[in-house]
Design a protein around this motif. Sequence first.
Motif, PDB file in Angstrom:
ATOM      1  N   ASN A 106      -3.974  17.055  21.203  1.00 15.98           N
ATOM      2  CA  ASN A 106      -5.227  16.775  20.495  1.00 15.98           C
ATOM      3  C   ASN A 106      -5.263  17.285  19.057  1.00 15.98           C
ATOM      4  N   VAL A 107      -4.099  17.516  18.463  1.00 16.84           N
ATOM      5  CA  VAL A 107      -4.064  18.051  17.101  1.00 16.84           C
ATOM      6  C   VAL A 107      -4.579  17.010  16.111  1.00 16.84           C
ATOM      7  N   PRO A 108      -5.092  17.445  14.952  1.00  9.54           N
ATOM      8  CA  PRO A 108      -5.480  16.476  13.919  1.00  9.54           C
ATOM      9  C   PRO A 108      -4.271  15.664  13.457  1.00  9.54           C
ATOM     10  N   ILE A 109      -4.486  14.371  13.264  1.00  6.23           N
ATOM     11  CA  ILE A 109      -3.434  13.489  12.743  1.00  6.23           C
ATOM     12  C   ILE A 109      -3.956  12.839  11.469  1.00  6.23           C
ATOM     13  N   VAL A 110      -3.207  13.006  10.387  1.00  9.02           N
ATOM     14  CA  VAL A 110      -3.535  12.387   9.111  1.00  9.02           C
ATOM     15  C   VAL A 110      -2.609  11.200   8.895  1.00  9.02           C
ATOM     16  N   ALA A 127      -9.676  15.952  16.767  1.00  5.11           N
ATOM     17  CA  ALA A 127     -10.033  16.344  18.145  1.00  5.11           C
ATOM     18  C   ALA A 127      -9.581  15.348  19.203  1.00  5.11           C
ATOM     19  N   GLY A 128      -8.359  14.887  19.056  1.00  2.00           N
ATOM     20  CA  GLY A 128      -7.803  14.023  20.087  1.00  2.00           C
ATOM     21  C   GLY A 128      -8.253  12.590  20.038  1.00  2.00           C
ATOM     22  N   SER A 129      -9.015  12.191  19.023  1.00  4.15           N
ATOM     23  CA  SER A 129      -9.473  10.812  18.905  1.00  4.15           C
ATOM     24  C   SER A 129      -8.277   9.872  18.765  1.00  4.15           C
ATOM     25  N   LYS A 130      -8.401   8.681  19.335  1.00  2.00           N
ATOM     26  CA  LYS A 130      -7.330   7.692  19.275  1.00  2.00           C
ATOM     27  C   LYS A 130      -7.486   6.751  18.087  1.00  2.00           C
ATOM     28  N   THR A 131      -8.451   7.012  17.235  1.00  4.28           N
ATOM     29  CA  THR A 131      -8.671   6.206  16.041  1.00  4.28           C
ATOM     30  C   THR A 131      -8.927   7.113  14.839  1.00  4.28           C
ATOM     31  N   ILE A 132      -8.908   6.510  13.657  1.00  6.68           N
ATOM     32  CA  ILE A 132      -9.251   7.234  12.436  1.00  6.68           C
ATOM     33  C   ILE A 132     -10.767   7.345  12.356  1.00  6.68           C
ATOM     34  N   SER A 133     -11.262   8.577  12.212  1.00  2.74           N
ATOM     35  CA  SER A 133     -12.703   8.797  12.180  1.00  2.74           C
ATOM     36  C   SER A 133     -13.268   8.800  10.767  1.00  2.74           C
ATOM     37  N   GLU A 134     -12.415   9.004   9.757  1.00  3.34           N
ATOM     38  CA  GLU A 134     -12.888   9.022   8.368  1.00  3.34           C
ATOM     39  C   GLU A 134     -11.756   8.637   7.433  1.00  3.34           C
ATOM     40  N   TRP A 135     -12.113   7.871   6.389  1.00  2.00           N
ATOM     41  CA  TRP A 135     -11.141   7.454   5.381  1.00  2.00           C
ATOM     42  C   TRP A 135     -11.533   8.026   4.023  1.00  2.00           C
ATOM     43  N   HIS A 136     -10.507   8.375   3.234  1.00  2.00           N
ATOM     44  CA  HIS A 136     -10.715   8.895   1.883  1.00  2.00           C
ATOM     45  C   HIS A 136      -9.832   8.113   0.913  1.00  2.00           C
ATOM     46  N   ASN A 137     -10.402   7.728  -0.218  1.00  3.17           N
ATOM     47  CA  ASN A 137      -9.628   7.037  -1.250  1.00  3.17           C
ATOM     48  C   ASN A 137      -8.837   8.050  -2.078  1.00  3.17           C
ATOM     49  N   VAL A 138      -7.689   7.635  -2.550  1.00  5.51           N
ATOM     50  CA  VAL A 138      -6.842   8.461  -3.409  1.00  5.51           C
ATOM     51  C   VAL A 138      -6.647   7.712  -4.722  1.00  5.51           C
ATOM     52  N   ASN A 139      -6.925   8.383  -5.839  1.00  2.00           N
ATOM     53  CA  ASN A 139      -6.820   7.762  -7.163  1.00  2.00           C
ATOM     54  C   ASN A 139      -5.604   8.327  -7.892  1.00  2.00           C
ATOM     55  N   GLU A 140      -4.476   7.619  -7.793  1.00  2.00           N
ATOM     56  CA  GLU A 140      -3.247   8.043  -8.439  1.00  2.00           C
ATOM     57  C   GLU A 140      -2.640   6.872  -9.208  1.00  2.00           C
ATOM     58  N   ALA A 141      -1.852   7.185 -10.233  1.00  2.00           N
ATOM     59  CA  ALA A 141      -1.159   6.147 -11.002  1.00  2.00           C
ATOM     60  C   ALA A 141       0.078   6.749 -11.662  1.00  2.00           C
ATOM     61  N   GLY A 151       5.895   4.476  -6.317  1.00  3.57           N
ATOM     62  CA  GLY A 151       4.565   4.026  -5.965  1.00  3.57           C
ATOM     63  C   GLY A 151       3.587   5.184  -5.854  1.00  3.57           C
ATOM     64  N   THR A 152       2.391   4.894  -5.333  1.00  2.59           N
ATOM     65  CA  THR A 152       1.349   5.912  -5.225  1.00  2.59           C
ATOM     66  C   THR A 152       0.593   5.771  -3.913  1.00  2.59           C
ATOM     67  N   PHE A 153       0.030   6.872  -3.432  1.00  2.00           N
ATOM     68  CA  PHE A 153      -0.854   6.836  -2.274  1.00  2.00           C
ATOM     69  C   PHE A 153      -2.220   6.333  -2.724  1.00  2.00           C
ATOM     70  N   PHE A 154      -2.867   5.535  -1.873  1.00  2.00           N
ATOM     71  CA  PHE A 154      -4.165   4.987  -2.246  1.00  2.00           C
ATOM     72  C   PHE A 154      -5.267   5.305  -1.235  1.00  2.00           C
ATOM     73  N   ALA A 155      -4.911   5.824  -0.062  1.00  2.00           N
ATOM     74  CA  ALA A 155      -5.932   6.208   0.919  1.00  2.00           C
ATOM     75  C   ALA A 155      -5.299   7.070   2.003  1.00  2.00           C
ATOM     76  N   TYR A 156      -6.128   7.901   2.639  1.00  2.00           N
ATOM     77  CA  TYR A 156      -5.675   8.608   3.830  1.00  2.00           C
ATOM     78  C   TYR A 156      -6.849   8.727   4.806  1.00  2.00           C
ATOM     79  N   GLY A 157      -6.510   8.722   6.091  1.00  2.00           N
ATOM     80  CA  GLY A 157      -7.512   8.829   7.138  1.00  2.00           C
ATOM     81  C   GLY A 157      -7.199   9.974   8.065  1.00  2.00           C
ATOM     82  N   ILE A 158      -8.219  10.486   8.749  1.00  2.00           N
ATOM     83  CA  ILE A 158      -8.050  11.643   9.631  1.00  2.00           C
ATOM     84  C   ILE A 158      -8.544  11.292  11.033  1.00  2.00           C
ATOM     85  N   SER A 159      -7.714  11.596  12.002  1.00  2.00           N
ATOM     86  CA  SER A 159      -8.090  11.484  13.411  1.00  2.00           C
ATOM     87  C   SER A 159      -8.237  12.902  13.949  1.00  2.00           C
TER      88      SER A 159
END
Length: 380
Positions: A219-223, A248-262, A238-246
């Motif tokens: 049940n570890v956090p998965i990014v 407490a053992g959730s089988k889906t991404i519970s929140e998404w964050h945008n990444v602003n890189e260039a 290239g660049t990262f443009f988003a990341y999500g966090i799962s």
Amino acid sequence: MKRFSTILALAVSVILLTACGRLNSSGVGTTSSTKTKSSIQTTGQTSDNEYQGVIQNGKYKTSKARGLTQDQNTNGYNLKSFENGLQSISQKQFATDDYIFQEGQYLKKATAQKWLARKSKSNTSGLNPVDNGQTDATKRNPDYLQAIEEQDYMTQSGSNLKLGGMTIGLAMNQIDYYQKEEYGATYETSISEAKMTSEGKSMANKVVARMRKTEGVGNVPIVIALYKQATNDSLVGGTFFAYGISRAGSKTISEWHNVNEANYTLPVVGSAKSGNSSDAEAFSTFKSQVESFFPNLSGVTAQTHYKDGNLAGMNITINTQFYSETEIKSFTQYLVTAANKYLPSEAAIEITVKSTNDTQAFIAREAGSKSFYSHVFGSY
């Protein structure tokens, strides 16, 4: 691009020497198994902003899918930006003071290869779409996913290390290169930002659900971090443009964050963009001063990396040929002076002086630092 020095011999030697000097031989101890006792140590830290790594039985613990990401990248800049940037994303969730880095141990190479392949009757786990038989660039189903990488973040529990979290990077194509026949011409299918993002987020949820079923993950956090691959002819990664966090053992991404890189290259060629014009002007002035100092320079170029619109790093390469140690020493001294005078003051800066055969000198300054350090590579 956070630490360009990892790709240079000098930086590697500094890291290894420092790590050996601060090796943690007692804080972690041993991990027991049914057959043997496995000695676990950590590499130590060269900086508070870097993770310690895991050493098992005196050897660095390598990834179960080692080499796969490299095999999937024809542009070497993509590989470096992908791996270095993935740790930067991880630091948003897993603090370097609380977690120890371990190369991925749960996603095996054979499994990752199946995930990267197209879905088919013989490979139902493929994350890329079924081949629809079309060869026209606008009608075919492109490969959206190019590479995948797992990074594990460990916590110390008594005398053992245990998995505390995980980050998985998905490298998405903005252009899918393909051939209509083996050894034939290469064609391109362009992928829109919206499609790349939607496919990446859909794949992220599938990856989380699969990793939850993998023994030992629990049940570890998965990014899950989404990365836009640079094109094959790009001079930057290239660049990262988003990341999500799962959580407490959730089988889906519970929140998404945008990444602003260039990422950009300097000097600007044609209609290419430069990022911040004042940074480009500073580099241009530095370049002019350096070229006027020594007559045998064959090129002064830079790669710049921006986060949230601010310069985070500049990697300068100077190609030349020196004929004596005194020449390169004098040139290196001048570079330090010129860099302090003309280059942006807050960002991390790295300057590599290369000849046709090897690296001759290296100059660097950490972000926020007031001074550069330098090294001239000798023949002894």
